[in-house]
Motif scaffolding. Structure first.
Motif, PDB file in Angstrom:
ATOM      1  N   GLU A 160     -54.315   2.669 -15.121  1.00 37.24           N
ATOM      2  CA  GLU A 160     -55.418   2.117 -14.344  1.00 37.24           C
ATOM      3  C   GLU A 160     -55.258   0.617 -14.125  1.00 37.24           C
ATOM      4  O   GLU A 160     -54.431  -0.029 -14.754  1.00 37.24           O
ATOM      5  N   PHE A 161     -56.061   0.083 -13.241  1.00 33.25           N
ATOM      6  CA  PHE A 161     -55.977  -1.316 -12.812  1.00 33.25           C
ATOM      7  C   PHE A 161     -54.622  -1.593 -12.164  1.00 33.25           C
ATOM      8  O   PHE A 161     -54.091  -2.699 -12.258  1.00 33.25           O
ATOM      9  N   ASN A 162     -54.067  -0.582 -11.510  1.00 32.46           N
ATOM     10  CA  ASN A 162     -52.735  -0.728 -10.921  1.00 32.46           C
ATOM     11  C   ASN A 162     -52.837  -1.445  -9.566  1.00 32.46           C
ATOM     12  O   ASN A 162     -52.500  -0.915  -8.521  1.00 32.46           O
ATOM     13  N   PHE A 163     -53.314  -2.702  -9.617  1.00 37.11           N
ATOM     14  CA  PHE A 163     -53.473  -3.482  -8.397  1.00 37.11           C
ATOM     15  C   PHE A 163     -52.114  -3.848  -7.811  1.00 37.11           C
ATOM     16  O   PHE A 163     -51.180  -4.183  -8.537  1.00 37.11           O
ATOM     17  N   GLY A 164     -52.021  -3.800  -6.483  1.00 33.43           N
ATOM     18  CA  GLY A 164     -50.768  -4.084  -5.804  1.00 33.43           C
ATOM     19  C   GLY A 164     -50.660  -5.529  -5.364  1.00 33.43           C
ATOM     20  O   GLY A 164     -51.548  -6.348  -5.609  1.00 33.43           O
ATOM     21  N   PRO A 165     -49.571  -5.881  -4.689  1.00 29.85           N
ATOM     22  CA  PRO A 165     -49.309  -7.271  -4.295  1.00 29.85           C
ATOM     23  C   PRO A 165     -50.360  -7.852  -3.362  1.00 29.85           C
ATOM     24  O   PRO A 165     -50.559  -9.064  -3.343  1.00 29.85           O
ATOM     25  N   ASP A 166     -51.054  -7.005  -2.598  1.00 24.50           N
ATOM     26  CA  ASP A 166     -52.067  -7.509  -1.667  1.00 24.50           C
ATOM     27  C   ASP A 166     -53.280  -8.095  -2.378  1.00 24.50           C
ATOM     28  O   ASP A 166     -54.120  -8.733  -1.741  1.00 24.50           O
ATOM     29  N   MET A 167     -53.390  -7.899  -3.695  1.00 25.25           N
ATOM     30  CA  MET A 167     -54.529  -8.440  -4.438  1.00 25.25           C
ATOM     31  C   MET A 167     -54.235  -9.824  -5.019  1.00 25.25           C
ATOM     32  O   MET A 167     -55.096 -10.427  -5.657  1.00 25.25           O
ATOM     33  N   ARG A 168     -53.025 -10.326  -4.787  1.00 25.28           N
ATOM     34  CA  ARG A 168     -52.694 -11.659  -5.299  1.00 25.28           C
ATOM     35  C   ARG A 168     -53.616 -12.703  -4.663  1.00 25.28           C
ATOM     36  O   ARG A 168     -53.790 -12.752  -3.459  1.00 25.28           O
TER      37      ARG A 168
END
Length: 354
Positions: free
Chosen positions: A39-47
């Motif tokens: 979980e919390f597998n945020f991708g590069p677009d969340m930088r």
């Protein structure tokens, strides 16, 4: 020479083994405590859209801008995990909802929450607005942002949109569709998934936070500055009578907006979320032709699908004096005025949907 070579070889082996052990240690920590496979597998677009602190300086005043662990704009800095299942109401827009140049308590969302608290209502609105985000971003964020928040099941999203849809701009970072290079994609992934990077970021934001000066963002156009001080007011009736689609460019913008509204509807149905729409205004209320045309389409869309809409562009029937810092962004006075106008409508709808 041989003893020297043996010493160097031994030293090299010691360094190599220590580096190897260190890398294994780091890798092990990353696998078990990082966000690579869970979980919390945020991708590069969340930088740049979560765990963020910026301190703005303006006229000897410090303004603190925070985005929390999950990416919401909050008042107190929350860089730790909390229970996202409690997030039921979201306010969502672009920079006019993000209001990064105001303290949280002075923003539209901050004011709305203070009114709810004063009325002793157990309702909190979380701010998902992001500067630069258009309707495309509101559609894309379901897959790029929301799905990576565990147990996240919002019931209502209040959309304050239109300003950023007056132009069609592809490949926007704000809309979760940045055209990243291989290196950017690799590096930005690390910034969102690495355990060590997260801890370094938290320490950095606590002791070595980013600073900026608001003055660099404020309009310097003398004509606009003069207009902001005037009582210029363009009524809804005037806009309705005089603003028309005049060319192919206008038509393309309207078609694009309508198509994205339908895409948004699909996501809302999948997530079982009820939307509340608020039309947007400019410093002279109805002075922007394209925005008026987009507001008109938003009203048609809301009527077609029986969605709640607060028609701010129609409700305001007089100038909002000393309320804007440029064409579209409100100062603390403007944000408070807008919050006071929409609160009775929102309060009624939120109680009904609770």
């Amino acid at each position: 020479e041989r003893p020297f070579k043996k010493k160097m070889s031994k030293l090299f082996k010691i360094i190599f083994y220590n580096i190897f052990i260190l890398l294994v240690f780091i890798l092990t920590i990353e696998i078990f405590f990082g966000y690579w496979f869970k979980e919390f597998n945020f991708g590069p677009d969340m930088r740049g859209k979560r765990i963020q602190k910026i301190v703005f300086q303006h006229e000897n005043k410090q303004i603190n801008y925070y985005r929390d662990f999950y990416g919401f704009r909050e008042g107190p800095y929350i860089n730790k995990k909390y229970d996202p299942s409690k997030i039921k109401i979201i306010f969502n827009g672009g920079s006019t909802g993000d209001e990064m140049f105001l303290d949280y308590e002075q923003t539209i969302v901050g004011k709305l929450n203070s009114y709810l608290k004063k009325d002793e209502l157990d309702i909190k609105i979380y701010n998902a607005s992001q500067a630069g985000k258009s309707l495309v971003g509101h559609v894309n964020e379901f897959s790029s942002w929301f799905k990576n928040i565990p147990n996240f099941k919002p019931e209502v999203i209040i959309y304050y949109l239109g300003i950023n849809d007056r132009k069609i701009v592809p490949n926007r970072w704000h809309n979760y569709e940045a055209n990243l290079s291989y290196f950017q994609n690799f590096f930005w992934n690390i910034t969102q998934k690495s355990f060590f990077w997260e801890k370094i970021k938290i320490i950095k934001d606590k002791y070595f936070y980013s600073e900026d000066n608001i003055s660099a963002y404020l309009t310097k156009d003398p004509d606009l500055l003069q207009k902001l001080k005037s009582n210029e007011f363009i009524s809804f009736d005037y806009a309705k009578k005089n603003y028309k689609i005049e060319n192919e460019k206008d038509l393309a913008i309207i078609k694009n907006f309508k198509s994205n509204l339908e895409n948004l509807k699909q996501q809302l149905e999948i997530w079982k979320i009820q939307p509340i729409f608020i039309t947007q205004i400019t410093y002279n209320i109805n002075g922007d032709k394209i925005l008026h045309l987009l507001n008109t389409e938003l009203k048609k869309f809301s009527l077609k699908y029986n969605y709640t809409i607060i028609k701010l562009d129609e409700i305001i029937n007089m100038p909002l004096n000393n309320s804007f810092i440029d064409n579209v962004h409100t100062n603390k006075n403007g944000s408070e005025k807008i919050a006071k106008i929409v609160y009775p409508f929102l309060k009624q709808e939120l109680i009904k949907k609770k």
